[in-house]
Design an enzyme around this catalytic site. Structure first.
Site, PDB file in Angstrom:
ATOM      1  CG  HIS A  17     -19.473 -37.455 -48.885  1.00  0.00           C
ATOM      2  ND1 HIS A  17     -19.819 -36.316 -48.197  1.00  0.00           N
ATOM      3  CD2 HIS A  17     -18.170 -37.298 -49.203  1.00  0.00           C
ATOM      4  CE1 HIS A  17     -18.777 -35.506 -48.113  1.00  0.00           C
ATOM      5  NE2 HIS A  17     -17.751 -36.087 -48.710  1.00  0.00           N
ATOM      6  CG  HIS A  19     -13.556 -36.699 -51.478  1.00  0.00           C
ATOM      7  ND1 HIS A  19     -13.678 -35.361 -51.787  1.00  0.00           N
ATOM      8  CD2 HIS A  19     -14.202 -36.876 -50.308  1.00  0.00           C
ATOM      9  CE1 HIS A  19     -14.377 -34.757 -50.832  1.00  0.00           C
ATOM     10  NE2 HIS A  19     -14.705 -35.648 -49.922  1.00  0.00           N
ATOM     11  NE  ARG A  21      -8.557 -37.117 -52.964  1.00  0.00           N
ATOM     12  CZ  ARG A  21      -9.054 -36.360 -52.004  1.00  0.00           C
ATOM     13  NH1 ARG A  21      -9.884 -35.367 -52.284  1.00  0.00           N
ATOM     14  NH2 ARG A  21      -8.730 -36.583 -50.752  1.00  0.00           N
ATOM     15  CG  ASN A  45     -12.916 -31.940 -52.775  1.00  0.00           C
ATOM     16  OD1 ASN A  45     -13.313 -32.963 -53.333  1.00  0.00           O
ATOM     17  ND2 ASN A  45     -12.255 -31.967 -51.634  1.00  0.00           N
ATOM     18  CE  LYS A  99     -19.528 -31.180 -49.301  1.00  0.00           C
ATOM     19  NZ  LYS A  99     -18.398 -32.099 -49.322  1.00  0.00           N
ATOM     20  CG  HIS A 136     -17.183 -29.720 -44.961  1.00  0.00           C
ATOM     21  ND1 HIS A 136     -16.243 -30.678 -45.229  1.00  0.00           N
ATOM     22  CD2 HIS A 136     -16.921 -29.305 -43.690  1.00  0.00           C
ATOM     23  CE1 HIS A 136     -15.441 -30.840 -44.193  1.00  0.00           C
ATOM     24  NE2 HIS A 136     -15.831 -30.001 -43.243  1.00  0.00           N
ATOM     25  CG  HIS A 171     -18.453 -35.227 -43.482  1.00  0.00           C
ATOM     26  ND1 HIS A 171     -18.697 -33.988 -42.916  1.00  0.00           N
ATOM     27  CD2 HIS A 171     -17.881 -34.985 -44.685  1.00  0.00           C
ATOM     28  CE1 HIS A 171     -18.284 -33.046 -43.750  1.00  0.00           C
ATOM     29  NE2 HIS A 171     -17.789 -33.627 -44.837  1.00  0.00           N
ATOM     30  CG  ASP A 244     -15.634 -37.354 -46.295  1.00  0.00           C
ATOM     31  OD1 ASP A 244     -15.397 -36.974 -47.458  1.00  0.00           O
ATOM     32  OD2 ASP A 244     -15.298 -36.683 -45.298  1.00  0.00           O
ATOM     33  CG  HIS A 248      -5.045 -36.928 -48.916  1.00  0.00           C
ATOM     34  ND1 HIS A 248      -5.060 -35.731 -49.612  1.00  0.00           N
ATOM     35  CD2 HIS A 248      -6.132 -36.914 -48.122  1.00  0.00           C
ATOM     36  CE1 HIS A 248      -6.125 -35.024 -49.236  1.00  0.00           C
ATOM     37  NE2 HIS A 248      -6.795 -35.714 -48.335  1.00  0.00           N
ATOM     38  CB  ALA A 260      -8.091 -33.411 -43.535  1.00  0.00           C
TER      39      ALA A 260
HETATM   40  O1  DOR Z   1     -11.064 -35.059 -44.362  1.00  0.00           O
HETATM   41  C1  DOR Z   1     -11.576 -34.640 -45.391  1.00  0.00           C
HETATM   42  N1  DOR Z   1     -10.983 -34.801 -46.592  1.00  0.00           N
HETATM   43  N2  DOR Z   1     -12.743 -33.992 -45.329  1.00  0.00           N
HETATM   44  C2  DOR Z   1     -13.272 -33.399 -46.389  1.00  0.00           C
HETATM   45  O2  DOR Z   1     -14.322 -32.845 -46.263  1.00  0.00           O
HETATM   46  C3  DOR Z   1     -12.573 -33.406 -47.687  1.00  0.00           C
HETATM   47  C4  DOR Z   1     -11.671 -34.530 -47.799  1.00  0.00           C
HETATM   48  C5  DOR Z   1     -10.696 -34.428 -48.954  1.00  0.00           C
HETATM   49  O3  DOR Z   1     -11.125 -34.042 -50.042  1.00  0.00           O
HETATM   50  O4  DOR Z   1      -9.532 -34.753 -48.784  1.00  0.00           O
HETATM   51 ZN    ZN Z   2     -15.935 -35.247 -48.361  1.00  0.00          ZN
END
Ligand code: DOR
Ligand code: ZN
Length: 339
Positions: A17, A19, A21, A45, A99, A136, A171, A244, A248, A260
Site C-alpha cells: 500500500h 502513494h 502521487r 487517489n 480501492k 480505507h 492500515h 501507506d 506531501h 494527512a
Molecule cells: O494519511 C493518509 N494520507 N491516509 C490516507 O488514507 C491517504 C493518504 C494520502 O493520500 O495522503
Molecule cells: Zn493510503
C-alpha cells in the site's frame, strides 16, 4: 533469510500500500521506494483518479519509466461511475485491486463512496474476477478516534454479502480491528504500516505536535499498538506490510490545515528490521514484508536477495521535498552503504 550481527539477507520485499502521487514528484517517490521494495500496490487517489483502463496503463508506464526494476501493482478507485462490465477490462489492464474510499475520509476522497450499496454491482464483478478490494476503513461521520471502530460493522456486512471477495482492511490502527480481521474468514486480511506498528498518539502530540506522524487513520493508543505488534510478531499471515507512505510537500505538512500522510518509504525497512530484531523475531521479518502480502494477492514471490547492513545513519530533515518519518533521528539499518 540469513542474518548475522552485521548483515541480513531476505527475499526482496513488497509494499502492499503506497502513494506515489503524480507528475515530477512521482518520479522521485518511485525511485525512492525502488531502493527498498521490489513491488508496491500503488493507490489511485490522484487528480483525476486512476479509474479507467487507459489511466491504469498510463500510470503504470510512467512509474516503470521513473523507476526501472520496480513493479507497480496498480489499482483503480471505486466509484459508482464504473460499469460492472468494465471490471474485466480493468483487470486485463493490470489492476490488482480496487480501492474503496468513503467520501471525504482522507486526501482526494471528496468523490468517494457515500454508501456501500452504490458499488455493490462492481464488488460483485470484482468477486467474480478475483480482484482484491482495498478499503480505507473509516467512517468519516464518526469522531476522529472512533472512525475505524465505527466502520467495522460495514466491513462485516461486506464480508457477509461477498463471501468470495478478497478484502484488505488497509492500515489497521485499532485493537478492535485487529481482533475482527483475525476472526473473519481467510478472504479478509489487513495491511500494517510502520507508523501504526511503532508509534502512538503520544508520539504525535504529547510534547509538541509532530506533523510528520499525522495521517488517516491517526495513530492510536498503546493498547492498540500492542495488539498490532502482537499479531505481527506471531507471524499471523492475515497481517502484512503496507506502508501507506503518503508524501506531501513540506509546506503542506507545516501549515494548517496540515495534510494527512506519513512519508515512510525512506525509513520503512530500517524501522521494520529494527522492530523484529529488537523483539528477537527476525525469523518473522521475511514473511511479513516479502511473503504474506504476495500470497494474499496470489502473486509470485519476488526472486533474488535484498541485503541490509547494520550501519547507523541519520535521516535527513527533508527527503524528496517531503519531511520523512523519523527526520533527524538515527536508524540502525541501511540497504547499501550509500543513501
Ligand atoms: O494519511 C493518509 N494520507 N491516509 C490516507 O488514507 C491517504 C493518504 C494520502 O493520500 O495522503
Ligand atoms: Zn493510503
Amino acid at each position: 533469510m540469513a542474518a548475522d550481527l552485521e548483515r541480513i539477507t531476505i527475499r526482496p520485499p513488497d509494499d502492499m500500500h503506497v502513494h506515489l502521487r503524480q507528475g515530477r514528484p512521482m518520479r522521485r517517490y518511485a525511485r525512492r521506494i525502488s531502493g527498498s521494495f521490489a513491488r508496491g500496490v500503488v493507490m489511485p487517489n490522484l487528480i483525476p483518479p486512476v479509474s479507467t483502463e487507459a489511466g491504469l496503463i498510463d500510470y503504470r508506464n510512467k512509474i516503470r519509466k521513473a523507476a526501472p526494476g520496480f513493479e507497480p501493482l496498480v489499482t483503480f478507485k471505486l466509484s459508482p461511475g464504473i460499469a460492472p462490465g468494465q471490471v474485466a477490462a480493468l483487470k486485463n489492464s493490470g489492476a490488482v485491486a480496487g480501492k474503496y474510499y468513503p467520501e471525504g475520509v482522507t486526501t482526494n476522497s471528496e468523490d468517494g463512496i457515500r454508501s456501500a450499496d452504490e458499488v455493490y454491482p462492481i464488488l460483485e464483478a470484482m468477486e467474480g474476477h478475483g480482484i482484491v478490494l482495498c478499503i480505507h476503513g473509516e467512517d468519516p461521520s464518526a469522531p476522529v478516534l472512533e472512525r475505524e471502530g465505527v466502520f467495522l460493522s460495514q466491513l462485516e456486512e461486506l464480508v457477509r454479502r461477498f463471501p468470495r471477495l478478497n478484502i484488505v482492511l488497509e492500515h489497521v490502527s485499532t485493537r478492535e480491528a485487529v481482533k475482527l480481521v483475525d476472526s473473519l474468514p481467510s478472504t479478509v486480511a489487513a495491511t500494517v504500516t510502520v507508523h501504526h506498528l511503532l508509534f502512538t498518539l503520544e508520539d504525535m502530540m504529547a510534547s509538541g505536535f509532530y506533523p510528520a506522524l499525522y495521517c488517516k487513520p491517526v495513530v492510536k493508543g498503546a493498547p492498540d499498538r500492542e495488539a498490532i505488534q502482537r499479531t505481527v510478531l506471531e507471524g499471523n499471515p492475515k497481517f502484512f506490510f503496507g506502508s501507506d507512505s503518503a508524501p506531501h510537500p513540506v509546506s503542506a505538512k507545516r501549515n494548517p490545515p496540515v495534510a494527512a500522510g506519513v512519508y515512510s518509504s525512506p525509513v520503512a525497512m530500517p524501522l521494520i528490521i529494527d522492530f523484529f530484531d529488537s523483539h528477537g523475531a527476525l525469523d518473522k521479518l521475511e514473511d511479513f514484508v516479502s511473503r504474506f502480502g504476495a500470497e494474499f494477492y496470489s502473486l509470485p514471490l519476488n526472486e533474488g536477495e535484498s541485503v541490509w547492513f547494520k550501519e547507523s545513519w541519520t535521516v535527513p530533515g527533508v527527503v524528496d521535498g517531503a519531511v520523512p518519518l523519523c527526520a533527524g533521528e538515527t536508524l540502525l539499518w541501511k540497504k547499501s552503504r550509500r543513501f
